[in-house]
Design an enzyme around this catalytic site. Structure first.
Site, PDB file in Angstrom:
ATOM      1  N   ALA A  62       0.824  -1.207   0.000  1.00  0.00           N
ATOM      2  CA  ALA A  62       0.000   0.000   0.000  1.00  0.00           C
ATOM      3  C   ALA A  62       0.859   1.258   0.000  1.00  0.00           C
ATOM      4  O   ALA A  62       0.618   2.197  -0.770  1.00  0.00           O
ATOM      5  CB  ALA A  62      -0.937   0.002   1.213  1.00  0.00           C
TER       6      ALA A  62
ATOM      7  N   GLU B  69      10.586   2.915   6.152  1.00  0.00           N
ATOM      8  CA  GLU B  69      10.358   1.473   6.261  1.00  0.00           C
ATOM      9  C   GLU B  69      11.301   0.925   7.330  1.00  0.00           C
ATOM     10  O   GLU B  69      12.520   1.080   7.228  1.00  0.00           O
ATOM     11  CB  GLU B  69      10.606   0.774   4.920  1.00  0.00           C
ATOM     12  CG  GLU B  69      10.726  -0.738   4.979  1.00  0.00           C
ATOM     13  CD  GLU B  69       9.542  -1.420   5.642  1.00  0.00           C
ATOM     14  OE1 GLU B  69       9.782  -2.326   6.475  1.00  0.00           O
ATOM     15  OE2 GLU B  69       8.375  -1.063   5.347  1.00  0.00           O
TER      16      GLU B  69
ATOM     17  N   SER C 276       8.168  -3.274  -1.266  1.00  0.00           N
ATOM     18  CA  SER C 276       7.371  -3.736  -2.406  1.00  0.00           C
ATOM     19  C   SER C 276       7.552  -5.221  -2.679  1.00  0.00           C
ATOM     20  O   SER C 276       7.917  -5.632  -3.779  1.00  0.00           O
ATOM     21  CB  SER C 276       7.717  -2.919  -3.659  1.00  0.00           C
ATOM     22  OG  SER C 276       7.467  -1.551  -3.452  1.00  0.00           O
TER      23      SER C 276
ATOM     24  N   CYS D  92       2.538 -12.666   0.554  1.00  0.00           N
ATOM     25  CA  CYS D  92       1.769 -13.879   0.261  1.00  0.00           C
ATOM     26  C   CYS D  92       2.658 -14.993  -0.292  1.00  0.00           C
ATOM     27  O   CYS D  92       2.303 -16.172  -0.215  1.00  0.00           O
ATOM     28  CB  CYS D  92       0.666 -13.576  -0.751  1.00  0.00           C
ATOM     29  SG  CYS D  92      -0.465 -12.270  -0.247  1.00  0.00           S
TER      30      CYS D  92
ATOM     31  N   ASP E 127      -3.072  -3.472   5.211  1.00  0.00           N
ATOM     32  CA  ASP E 127      -3.506  -4.347   6.296  1.00  0.00           C
ATOM     33  C   ASP E 127      -3.821  -3.609   7.590  1.00  0.00           C
ATOM     34  O   ASP E 127      -4.300  -4.228   8.543  1.00  0.00           O
ATOM     35  CB  ASP E 127      -2.428  -5.395   6.579  1.00  0.00           C
ATOM     36  CG  ASP E 127      -2.245  -6.376   5.436  1.00  0.00           C
ATOM     37  OD1 ASP E 127      -3.013  -6.305   4.467  1.00  0.00           O
ATOM     38  OD2 ASP E 127      -1.325  -7.225   5.517  1.00  0.00           O
TER      39      ASP E 127
ATOM     40  N   TYR F 224     -17.566 -22.665 -22.187  1.00  0.00           N
ATOM     41  CA  TYR F 224     -17.715 -24.109 -22.016  1.00  0.00           C
ATOM     42  C   TYR F 224     -17.026 -24.853 -23.142  1.00  0.00           C
ATOM     43  O   TYR F 224     -17.155 -24.513 -24.325  1.00  0.00           O
ATOM     44  CB  TYR F 224     -19.193 -24.531 -22.000  1.00  0.00           C
ATOM     45  CG  TYR F 224     -19.360 -26.015 -22.290  1.00  0.00           C
ATOM     46  CD1 TYR F 224     -18.969 -26.960 -21.345  1.00  0.00           C
ATOM     47  CD2 TYR F 224     -19.827 -26.457 -23.527  1.00  0.00           C
ATOM     48  CE1 TYR F 224     -19.062 -28.309 -21.617  1.00  0.00           C
ATOM     49  CE2 TYR F 224     -19.932 -27.812 -23.812  1.00  0.00           C
ATOM     50  CZ  TYR F 224     -19.542 -28.741 -22.856  1.00  0.00           C
ATOM     51  OH  TYR F 224     -19.625 -30.071 -23.135  1.00  0.00           O
TER      52      TYR F 224
ATOM     53  N   TRP G  77     -22.995 -27.634 -17.342  1.00  0.00           N
ATOM     54  CA  TRP G  77     -23.336 -26.728 -16.245  1.00  0.00           C
ATOM     55  C   TRP G  77     -22.097 -26.578 -15.364  1.00  0.00           C
ATOM     56  O   TRP G  77     -21.722 -27.517 -14.656  1.00  0.00           O
ATOM     57  CB  TRP G  77     -24.514 -27.273 -15.429  1.00  0.00           C
ATOM     58  CG  TRP G  77     -25.842 -26.983 -16.066  1.00  0.00           C
ATOM     59  CD1 TRP G  77     -26.528 -27.779 -16.928  1.00  0.00           C
ATOM     60  CD2 TRP G  77     -26.625 -25.801 -15.893  1.00  0.00           C
ATOM     61  NE1 TRP G  77     -27.707 -27.177 -17.314  1.00  0.00           N
ATOM     62  CE2 TRP G  77     -27.796 -25.959 -16.693  1.00  0.00           C
ATOM     63  CE3 TRP G  77     -26.491 -24.635 -15.157  1.00  0.00           C
ATOM     64  CZ2 TRP G  77     -28.798 -24.995 -16.769  1.00  0.00           C
ATOM     65  CZ3 TRP G  77     -27.479 -23.668 -15.223  1.00  0.00           C
ATOM     66  CH2 TRP G  77     -28.611 -23.844 -16.024  1.00  0.00           C
TER      67      TRP G  77
END
Length: 465
Positions: free
Chosen positions: A21, A44, A50, A54, A296, A439, A447
């Site tokens: 962010a 920082e 950066s 994750c 966060d 599909y 489906w």
């Protein structure tokens, strides 16, 4: 102490936090303003900027071989764009009335005040460390930053034992358990919930439980950790619950995270029920015209429930940064909210969810219908088709989609995006059944599993209304 002041007509933007962010905001503001129009100073406290938090479990587990692959933009690249980035510098105090921040050099301890015209708070989140005996012992790790990941890898490299205990079974706990299995450790996950992945309803969490055990992970549910035992040298040797001890050479805390809003709280900035900063749709901190916050450390609007939530994800943080940088840079942008979409995996089992769980819907007073269907990732006759379970919640009477959970093998996880779009658009289960999705037998049954669940949910809503 020294005081830095803006000079002339050039404004100064100060950013606290150098990850998604914060640096997205700084970069966007720089795109909109030349250096002689806007000075940008970013603090920082760690060594990196950066980067993908994750990706840390996949780096620890060896899927990502090199730490630097997780870094999207280096400090040198930011500085080359006229962003005054100061690493290993921790902001220790905010003074909103005086429009200044106090920062401390981590290495030298030297402190100084820096004034600002505009401020961005992107302090992120911190791993939850329960107040337990031994929780600060060597060998006990939280995993939130690249520095945390490096510290864990250093411990693994110098620890002769091969027993690991992961405390908690949310996204981080589950991903770290797999990473440690990949490293050749005997892994036990101690979880106080009835099933892993509390972001799912328990029945869907059971599927994750079975997959974890299939991977060789020992899963211990309904267990509350009471302490961490140490050897004579102070290093961790076991995790203890009221029923038994689990031997450990290394412990990873995967209990979750809390917004890091210590500075904001001390400065009297508005916080929500989850401890995150409260902002308006432009990501401006409520009641403060020249302060923005994102990532966060903030709470966001849940578009399905209409309530504020804390959802720490890199996708949101980057979007927040873009919005903040645009507004701080003189433009206009808004962040409308989220529907709570997340995806993860255990080995080849893909786990996805969006919207509300049953207990979320109960909490906000919604009546709903639920359906669960079993389907396949491809046409049943096509080679390598794999099973998939889809659970759907739809509002009683209206049929409005409230949430979807998906557990399955290849091709399952990203199907949740169909539901995320439908939730954002406020669609009903009935409306979803008419979606014109792609599909062909290698990709889906006629489906699609999500639409098959929508079809069943729509029918149930009709029956019960």
């Amino acid at each position: 102490m020294s005081m830095s002041r803006t000079r002339g007509t050039r404004e100064r933007l100060v950013v606290i936090g150098g990850d998604a962010a914060g640096m997205s905001a700084a970069s966007q503001a720089r795109r909109l303003n030349k250096p002689d129009e806007l000075e940008i100073v970013a603090f920082e406290r760690g060594n990196f900027t950066s980067y993908s938090a994750c990706g840390i479990p996949y780096w620890v587990g060896g899927d990502v071989p090199d730490r630097d692959r997780l870094i999207a933009r280096t400090p040198e690249e930011h500085r080359a764009r006229d962003i005054d980035l100061r690493l290993r510098t921790e902001v220790t105090e905010l003074d909103p009335d005086g429009q200044r921040v106090r920062a401390r050099d981590v290495d030298s301890g030297a402190e100084s005040w820096t004034s600002y015209d505009k401020l961005v708070i992107a302090t992120g989140a911190r791993p939850i460390r329960p107040d337990l005996p031994g929780v600060d012992a060597p060998g006990v790790h939280g995993v939130q930053t690249l520095d945390d990941g490096q510290a864990l890898l250093d411990t693994l490299a110098r620890t002769p034992g091969r027993r690991a205990v992961v405390v908690g079974a949310g996204y981080i706990g589950v991903e770290m358990a797999e990473a440690l299995i990949n490293r050749g450790y005997e892994v036990t996950v101690v979880n106080r919930g009835s099933e892993p992945m509390s972001t799912l309803d328990p029945g869907m969490g059971r599927l994750v439980h079975e997959a974890m055990e299939g991977l060789g992970i020992t899963m211990v549910n309904d267990a509350e950790v009471t302490g961490i035992l140490t050897d004579d040298d102070g290093r961790v040797r076991a995790v203890t619950t009221k029923d038994r001890d689990f031997p450990a050479d290394v412990v990873v805390l995967g209990i979750g995270v809390r917004p890091e809003t210590t500075l904001a709280r001390a400065a009297g900035l508005p916080l929500g029920a989850h401890g995150g900063l409260l902002t308006d749709r432009s990501m401006r901190v409520r009641g403060h015209e020249n302060i923005w916050a994102g990532g966060d450390c903030v709470e966001v609007l849940d578009l399905v429930s209409g309530q504020q939530r804390h959802i720490p994800l890199g996708t949101h943080a980057n979007k927040h940064g873009q919005v903040i940088g645009t507004n701080a840079g003189g433009g206009y942008a808004t962040f409308p909210g989220v529907v709570g979409t997340a995806v993860s995996k255990v080995c080849d089992l893909e786990i996805a969810r969006t919207g509300l769980r049953e207990k979320d819907a109960h909490r906000v007073g919604l009546r709903f219908e639920t359906v669960t269907i079993e389907s396949t990732s491809r046409a049943g006759y096509y080679p390598n088709s794999s099973p998939m379970t889809v659970k759907m919640l739809a509002e009683h009477r209206t049929g409005r989609l409230l949430g979807v959970q998906i557990v399955g093998r290849e091709g399952a996880g990203k199907r949740v995006d169909i539901a995320a779009v439908a939730l954002t658009a406020g669609m009903t289960a009935e409306q979803m059944t008419t979606l014109d999705l792609g599909y062909a037998p290698p990709f889906s049954p006629v489906w699609d599993p999500v639409l098959a669940a929508a079809r069943k949910a729509a029918a149930k809503v009709r029956e019960t209304s």
